[in-house]
Write an enzyme that holds these catalytic residues in place. Structure first.
Site: not given
Ligand code: ADP
Length: 170
Positions: A9, A31, A33, A122, A124
């Site tokens: 994380d 995600g 964010d 990668t 959403i």
């Molecule tokens: P985007 O809208 O740019 O695709 P996302 O947040 O949906 O952004 O996903 C980007 C990547 O971050 C994905 O591979 C997701 O699995 C990963 N992700 C989600 N939560 C976390 C976290 N807490 N720490 C690291 N990576 C994360």
């Protein structure tokens, strides 16, 4: 620059700056964010609202990056960048590469030497992980930066494996 892969994380990373895969509103989302705003607390959102009220009235354009405080995170800054939504019809690779380059440029401006990146676009935004890993590693390798400790924090074992293979073959 040392490049490290971490599975886990990103909000737990003790680095100068963590990069947020934000959306152009800068006002939070799902995600990574959502995780950053949840763990970092309201100071990050307040700083984002100020950016919207000043320099980024229309939001942050895709491929650009901007820093805020990191609130309660164990980091000093959050660098927000807006990845492109994947499109099978249009090559947006330059925008994805730009997110990494611009985030490193902002890190240099801050004097941040350790930076943690998620796999931008990668989740959403549906960018295929193999291609995203190739673009990410290519972009950071060719970026002129003072950052010495760059970590990719991959949320899933699958994403970690892909980055590991790409780092080994690149
Ligand atoms: P985007 O809208 O740019 O695709 P996302 O947040 O949906 O952004 O996903 C980007 C990547 O971050 C994905 O591979 C997701 O699995 C990963 N992700 C989600 N939560 C976390 C976290 N807490 N720490 C690291 N990576 C994360």
């Amino acid at each position: 620059m040392q490049v490290t892969l971490v599975q886990g994380d990103i909000t737990a990373q003790q680095v100068d700056a963590v990069v947020n895969a934000a959306n152009s509103s800068l006002l939070g989302g799902g995600g990574v964010d959502g995780a950053i705003h949840r763990r970092g607390g309201p100071a990050i959102l307040a700083a984002c609202r100020e950016l919207r009220a000043s320099h980024y009235g229309k939001g942050l354009p895709t491929g650009q990056a901007v820093a805020t405080v990191a609130g309660d995170l164990p980091a000093r800054w959050v660098i927000h960048t807006v990845g492109p939504v994947f499109s099978p019809a249009e090559d947006r690779s330059h925008l994805l590469a730009s997110c990494y380059r611009e985030s490193l440029r902002v890190a240099d401006e801050l004097g941040a030497t350790s930076v943690a990146f998620p796999a931008i676009s990668t989740g959403i935004y549906r960018w295929p992980i193999d291609d995203a890993a190739r673009i990410a590693l290519g972009a950071i390798r060719s970026a002129p930066t003072q950052v010495t400790d760059l970590r990719f924090v991959l949320f899933t074992p699958d994403a970690y494996g892909v980055f590991e293979r790409t780092l080994g073959t690149g």
